[in-house]
Write an enzyme that holds these catalytic residues in place. Structure first.
Site, PDB file in Angstrom:
ATOM      1  CG  ASP A 148      -1.791   1.140   1.398  1.00  0.00           C
ATOM      2  OD1 ASP A 148      -2.989   0.978   1.155  1.00  0.00           O
ATOM      3  OD2 ASP A 148      -1.310   2.230   1.761  1.00  0.00           O
ATOM      4  CD  GLU A 174      -4.538   4.006  -0.885  1.00  0.00           C
ATOM      5  OE1 GLU A 174      -4.595   4.369   0.301  1.00  0.00           O
ATOM      6  OE2 GLU A 174      -5.494   4.066  -1.666  1.00  0.00           O
TER       7      GLU A 174
END
Length: 360
Positions: free
Chosen positions: A213, A256
């Site tokens: 992430d 993300e």
């Protein structure tokens, strides 16, 4: 009698020329049929290369397909890329060699360079629907109107076959590829992980996942705008794709978050790869329209080892959840780090440890 023989000798070259050309046209027809039966871009170009060699004794140096973000290059395996790279940069107005993607050639640092005389290099444009391309050839003899006819017939047939194949690929990609990053989408990841687990079980090998992430990504969007955030996602995805093996899989899992499948990879190797990717992301400065941006990423790694029983999808979910849990533990431990999962599935029993809770 001498006059008749003289006439016969005068006609013979024309007769044998006609026979030779008839045979060559039969070969051309066979190759055109073959290339239209191929089901990949590379296979179509391979068939074209064989045809040029078979009929004209020409060597296909390179076949270049123009894409939105650069060019895809089929390169004769006997050639060295630097022999042509400067030509490609100029012809396609590229600013960096990273915009050149080689379809069929892997280069190594210690590879011996081969130089070629580029003076006799011939090039032809191909324009058929979605297929915008250029070919580069090295003829072993002077070209003639006849050889030009052969080339143009072959080019037209190749362009039609490629355009059809590219349309098929576009439809396939629309269903499997994340349009922003070029990675697999989540739906295709779920298909790929099932295949990877089945292969690992069949071959009795380890299988690892990594999930990462981008740290503080909301702050990137809030500070620089969503367009800059999209650029960050694209650049990070491209960096990861460039630094994993061809048989590894990378997918955008959501927002993300990205997830990677590492076939036949033990935990130690997976950890090493994840940390190399982490360092590469940290070191990269991403240029956007607003400002240069630097980001970091937090990684979680999980591995299943041989002798596991994957009789249902819950085993795969355990693996994904473990990688996700480790990623969040990496965030709890300060971000920009890699955390290993301890998941091990043996027989029908499972053991999960080192889980973490919390919201980042």
């Amino acid at each position: 009698m001498k006059v008749e023989l003289k006439k016969i000798f005068q006609v013979m070259p024309l007769f044998f020329n006609a026979l030779a050309r008839e045979a060559e046209h039969k070969k051309l027809t066979r190759h055109i049929i073959n290339l239209n039966q191929q089901n990949s871009t590379q296979a179509i170009i391979n068939e074209m290369s064989v045809c040029l060699k078979d009929i004209l004794n020409y060597r296909l140096f390179a076949f270049v397909i123009q894409r939105e973000n650069g060019i895809d290059v089929w390169l004769d395996p006997r050639m060295y890329r630097k022999s042509l790279e400067a030509v490609l940069m100029e012809d396609f107005q590229l600013h960096t060699p990273s915009a050149i993607h080689y379809m069929n050639h892997t280069f190594h640092v210690d590879e011996q360079e081969q130089e070629f005389n580029m003076e006799n290099l011939l090039s032809y444009y191909v324009n058929e629907g979605v297929c915008q391309a250029k070919i580069y050839m090295l003829p072993n003899k002077d070209t003639s109107s006849y050889s030009e006819d052969i080339i143009h017939m072959l080019l037209q047939s190749t362009a039609i076959a490629l355009a059809k194949q590219m349309n098929i690929e576009q439809l396939t990609n629309a269903a499997t590829i994340d349009p922003l990053t070029g990675c697999y989408n989540r739906r295709e990841f779920e298909s790929q992980i099932k295949k990877a687990v089945a292969t690992a079980k069949r071959q009795n090998t380890s299988l690892s996942l990594f999930m990462f992430d981008i740290d503080h990504f909301k702050k990137v969007n809030d500070t620089y705008g969503h367009q800059a955030g999209d650029t960050v996602l694209k650049e990070v995805a491209a960096l990861v794709q460039k630094n994993i093996r061809s048989n590894d899989v990378i997918a955008r899992y959501g927002g993300e978050e990205f997830i990677g499948i590492l076939p036949a990879t033990e935990k130690r190797k997976a950890m090493e790869l994840a940390d190399r990717l982490r360092q590469a992301i940290e070191a990269k400065t991403i240029n956007t329209d607003v400002s240069p941006i630097n980001v970091t990423a937090s990684f979680g790694v999980a591995t299943i080892t041989p002798y596991y029983d994957t009789t249902d999808f819950s085993d795969i979910l355990d693996l994904i959840e473990e990688a996700d849990s480790m990623m969040y533990k990496a965030k709890l431990n300060g971000r920009n780090t890699v955390m290993p999962g301890l998941l091990q599935v043996c027989g029908s029993s499972r053991e999960k440890t080192a889980t973490a809770t919390g919201t980042i």
